[in-house]
Design a protein around this motif. Structure first.
Motif, PDB file in Angstrom:
ATOM      1  N   LEU A 134       0.860  -1.172   0.000  1.00  0.00           N
ATOM      2  CA  LEU A 134       0.000   0.000   0.000  1.00  0.00           C
ATOM      3  C   LEU A 134       0.897   1.222   0.000  1.00  0.00           C
ATOM      4  O   LEU A 134       1.743   1.375   0.888  1.00  0.00           O
ATOM      5  N   LEU A 135       0.737   2.073  -0.987  1.00  0.00           N
ATOM      6  CA  LEU A 135       1.532   3.288  -1.093  1.00  0.00           C
ATOM      7  C   LEU A 135       0.653   4.480  -0.772  1.00  0.00           C
ATOM      8  O   LEU A 135      -0.428   4.642  -1.334  1.00  0.00           O
ATOM      9  N   LEU A 136       1.117   5.296   0.159  1.00  0.00           N
ATOM     10  CA  LEU A 136       0.441   6.544   0.482  1.00  0.00           C
ATOM     11  C   LEU A 136       1.323   7.670  -0.049  1.00  0.00           C
ATOM     12  O   LEU A 136       2.403   7.898   0.478  1.00  0.00           O
ATOM     13  N   GLY A 137       0.880   8.340  -1.083  1.00  0.00           N
ATOM     14  CA  GLY A 137       1.663   9.422  -1.675  1.00  0.00           C
ATOM     15  C   GLY A 137       1.026  10.760  -1.380  1.00  0.00           C
ATOM     16  O   GLY A 137      -0.187  10.898  -1.448  1.00  0.00           O
ATOM     17  N   GLY A 138       1.832  11.733  -1.034  1.00  0.00           N
ATOM     18  CA  GLY A 138       1.263  13.047  -0.761  1.00  0.00           C
ATOM     19  C   GLY A 138       2.207  13.932   0.018  1.00  0.00           C
ATOM     20  O   GLY A 138       3.422  13.834  -0.091  1.00  0.00           O
ATOM     21  N   ASP A 139       1.614  14.784   0.842  1.00  0.00           N
ATOM     22  CA  ASP A 139       2.374  15.789   1.582  1.00  0.00           C
ATOM     23  C   ASP A 139       2.301  15.517   3.085  1.00  0.00           C
ATOM     24  O   ASP A 139       2.129  14.381   3.512  1.00  0.00           O
ATOM     25  N   SER A 140       2.403  16.572   3.887  1.00  0.00           N
ATOM     26  CA  SER A 140       2.405  16.397   5.339  1.00  0.00           C
ATOM     27  C   SER A 140       1.072  15.853   5.851  1.00  0.00           C
ATOM     28  O   SER A 140       1.037  15.171   6.875  1.00  0.00           O
ATOM     29  N   ILE A 141      -0.013  16.122   5.167  1.00  0.00           N
ATOM     30  CA  ILE A 141      -1.304  15.570   5.586  1.00  0.00           C
ATOM     31  C   ILE A 141      -1.281  14.049   5.419  1.00  0.00           C
ATOM     32  O   ILE A 141      -1.723  13.305   6.291  1.00  0.00           O
ATOM     33  N   ARG A 191       1.387  12.239   5.487  1.00  0.00           N
ATOM     34  CA  ARG A 191       2.299  11.740   6.521  1.00  0.00           C
ATOM     35  C   ARG A 191       1.549  11.555   7.837  1.00  0.00           C
ATOM     36  O   ARG A 191       1.720  10.555   8.524  1.00  0.00           O
ATOM     37  N   ASN A 192       0.689  12.510   8.176  1.00  0.00           N
ATOM     38  CA  ASN A 192      -0.120  12.375   9.395  1.00  0.00           C
ATOM     39  C   ASN A 192      -1.045  11.166   9.295  1.00  0.00           C
ATOM     40  O   ASN A 192      -1.246  10.446  10.279  1.00  0.00           O
ATOM     41  N   MET A 193      -1.612  10.948   8.106  1.00  0.00           N
ATOM     42  CA  MET A 193      -2.481   9.786   7.897  1.00  0.00           C
ATOM     43  C   MET A 193      -1.684   8.488   8.072  1.00  0.00           C
ATOM     44  O   MET A 193      -2.175   7.516   8.648  1.00  0.00           O
ATOM     45  N   PHE A 194      -0.442   8.469   7.579  1.00  0.00           N
ATOM     46  CA  PHE A 194       0.422   7.295   7.731  1.00  0.00           C
ATOM     47  C   PHE A 194       0.641   6.998   9.212  1.00  0.00           C
ATOM     48  O   PHE A 194       0.507   5.856   9.653  1.00  0.00           O
ATOM     49  N   HIS A 195       0.987   8.031   9.985  1.00  0.00           N
ATOM     50  CA  HIS A 195       1.248   7.824  11.410  1.00  0.00           C
ATOM     51  C   HIS A 195      -0.019   7.387  12.148  1.00  0.00           C
ATOM     52  O   HIS A 195       0.039   6.547  13.048  1.00  0.00           O
ATOM     53  N   SER A 196      -1.152   7.937  11.770  1.00  0.00           N
ATOM     54  CA  SER A 196      -2.420   7.532  12.376  1.00  0.00           C
ATOM     55  C   SER A 196      -2.727   6.068  12.047  1.00  0.00           C
ATOM     56  O   SER A 196      -3.133   5.292  12.924  1.00  0.00           O
ATOM     57  N   LEU A 197      -2.518   5.673  10.787  1.00  0.00           N
ATOM     58  CA  LEU A 197      -2.729   4.283  10.384  1.00  0.00           C
ATOM     59  C   LEU A 197      -1.785   3.367  11.159  1.00  0.00           C
ATOM     60  O   LEU A 197      -2.174   2.286  11.614  1.00  0.00           O
ATOM     61  N   LYS A 198      -0.561   3.793  11.339  1.00  0.00           N
ATOM     62  CA  LYS A 198       0.411   3.005  12.098  1.00  0.00           C
ATOM     63  C   LYS A 198      -0.087   2.790  13.528  1.00  0.00           C
ATOM     64  O   LYS A 198      -0.016   1.683  14.061  1.00  0.00           O
ATOM     65  N   CYS A 199      -0.633   3.837  14.138  1.00  0.00           N
ATOM     66  CA  CYS A 199      -1.170   3.704  15.494  1.00  0.00           C
ATOM     67  C   CYS A 199      -2.352   2.740  15.529  1.00  0.00           C
ATOM     68  O   CYS A 199      -2.475   1.933  16.452  1.00  0.00           O
ATOM     69  N   GLY A 224      10.046  -0.726   7.927  1.00  0.00           N
ATOM     70  CA  GLY A 224      10.321  -1.018   6.532  1.00  0.00           C
ATOM     71  C   GLY A 224      11.677  -0.502   6.100  1.00  0.00           C
ATOM     72  O   GLY A 224      12.405   0.119   6.876  1.00  0.00           O
ATOM     73  N   LYS A 225      12.029  -0.737   4.852  1.00  0.00           N
ATOM     74  CA  LYS A 225      13.320  -0.314   4.317  1.00  0.00           C
ATOM     75  C   LYS A 225      13.402   1.189   4.126  1.00  0.00           C
ATOM     76  O   LYS A 225      14.468   1.773   4.179  1.00  0.00           O
ATOM     77  N   MET A 226      12.271   1.836   3.880  1.00  0.00           N
ATOM     78  CA  MET A 226      12.221   3.282   3.687  1.00  0.00           C
ATOM     79  C   MET A 226      11.930   3.955   5.030  1.00  0.00           C
ATOM     80  O   MET A 226      11.435   3.327   5.957  1.00  0.00           O
ATOM     81  N   PHE A 270       4.419  -5.919   7.863  1.00  0.00           N
ATOM     82  CA  PHE A 270       3.724  -6.837   8.757  1.00  0.00           C
ATOM     83  C   PHE A 270       3.963  -8.256   8.229  1.00  0.00           C
ATOM     84  O   PHE A 270       3.277  -8.706   7.309  1.00  0.00           O
ATOM     85  N   PRO A 271       4.987  -8.949   8.783  1.00  0.00           N
ATOM     86  CA  PRO A 271       5.413 -10.236   8.221  1.00  0.00           C
ATOM     87  C   PRO A 271       4.325 -11.319   8.231  1.00  0.00           C
ATOM     88  O   PRO A 271       4.244 -12.108   7.298  1.00  0.00           O
ATOM     89  N   GLU A 272       3.487 -11.351   9.247  1.00  0.00           N
ATOM     90  CA  GLU A 272       2.443 -12.383   9.319  1.00  0.00           C
ATOM     91  C   GLU A 272       1.483 -12.282   8.121  1.00  0.00           C
ATOM     92  O   GLU A 272       0.955 -13.283   7.659  1.00  0.00           O
ATOM     93  N   TYR A 273       1.315 -11.065   7.599  1.00  0.00           N
ATOM     94  CA  TYR A 273       0.394 -10.837   6.488  1.00  0.00           C
ATOM     95  C   TYR A 273       1.122 -10.534   5.174  1.00  0.00           C
ATOM     96  O   TYR A 273       0.488 -10.377   4.151  1.00  0.00           O
ATOM     97  N   ASN A 274       2.451 -10.411   5.245  1.00  0.00           N
ATOM     98  CA  ASN A 274       3.256 -10.035   4.078  1.00  0.00           C
ATOM     99  C   ASN A 274       2.741  -8.725   3.456  1.00  0.00           C
ATOM    100  O   ASN A 274       2.586  -8.609   2.252  1.00  0.00           O
ATOM    101  N   VAL A 275       2.482  -7.758   4.313  1.00  0.00           N
ATOM    102  CA  VAL A 275       1.963  -6.454   3.889  1.00  0.00           C
ATOM    103  C   VAL A 275       3.020  -5.389   4.102  1.00  0.00           C
ATOM    104  O   VAL A 275       3.577  -5.261   5.186  1.00  0.00           O
ATOM    105  N   HIS A 276       3.282  -4.631   3.040  1.00  0.00           N
ATOM    106  CA  HIS A 276       4.205  -3.488   3.085  1.00  0.00           C
ATOM    107  C   HIS A 276       3.388  -2.205   2.949  1.00  0.00           C
ATOM    108  O   HIS A 276       2.568  -2.091   2.045  1.00  0.00           O
ATOM    109  N   ILE A 277       3.625  -1.251   3.838  1.00  0.00           N
ATOM    110  CA  ILE A 277       2.960   0.054   3.740  1.00  0.00           C
ATOM    111  C   ILE A 277       4.044   1.116   3.743  1.00  0.00           C
ATOM    112  O   ILE A 277       4.948   1.085   4.539  1.00  0.00           O
TER     113      ILE A 277
END
Length: 127
Positions: A82-89, A91-99, A112-114, A120-127
């Motif tokens: 899942l790629l979230l592309g954008g600006d500081s908003i 980025r805030n969404m990314f951190h909220s999703l992480k929480c 992640g590498k970036m 999430f290794p159990e699901y093989n999901v990269h965000i």
């Protein structure tokens, strides 16, 4: 009669339009993630931000919106990126999703590498 969201147990009924509805006062004052999360409301409160939006929830017309489930979210994305592309908003969404995703202590997450990425290794999901 209430309809269910696609993919839920009661999805044999017609799906609903999540865009139709209204904001209603929130019954629960519980946060969907741990207060210690790096991007929690505590951080915003300490910076003097208006947090009254936490007292409201979106209520779709004609259907029930289930509570967010980290497990269902990750199962839906299994073996995907899942790629979230954008600006500081964004980025805030990314951190909220992480929480939200790390609210379940049994879900293992690796950095992640970036810089702003998680795996999430159990699901093989990269965000």
């Amino acid at each position: 009669e209430k309809t269910a969201l696609k993919g839920t147990e009661a999805s044999k009924k017609p799906t609903c339009d999540l865009g139709l509805g209204s904001w209603v006062p929130k019954i629960s004052t519980e946060l969907p993630y741990q207060p210690g999360c790096a991007h929690s409301s505590n951080r915003c409160i300490s910076r003097g931000k208006n947090m009254t939006y936490l007292n409201w929830a979106w209520k779709p017309s004609g259907c029930e919106l289930p509570a967010f489930s980290p497990r269902i979210f990750l199962q839906t994305l299994r073996s995907r990126k899942l790629l979230l592309g954008g600006d500081s908003i964004t980025r805030n969404m990314f951190h909220s999703l992480k929480c939200l995703l790390t609210a379940d202590p049994e879900i293992a997450m690796q950095k992640g590498k970036m810089a702003l990425s998680m795996f999430f290794p159990e699901y093989n999901v990269h965000i």
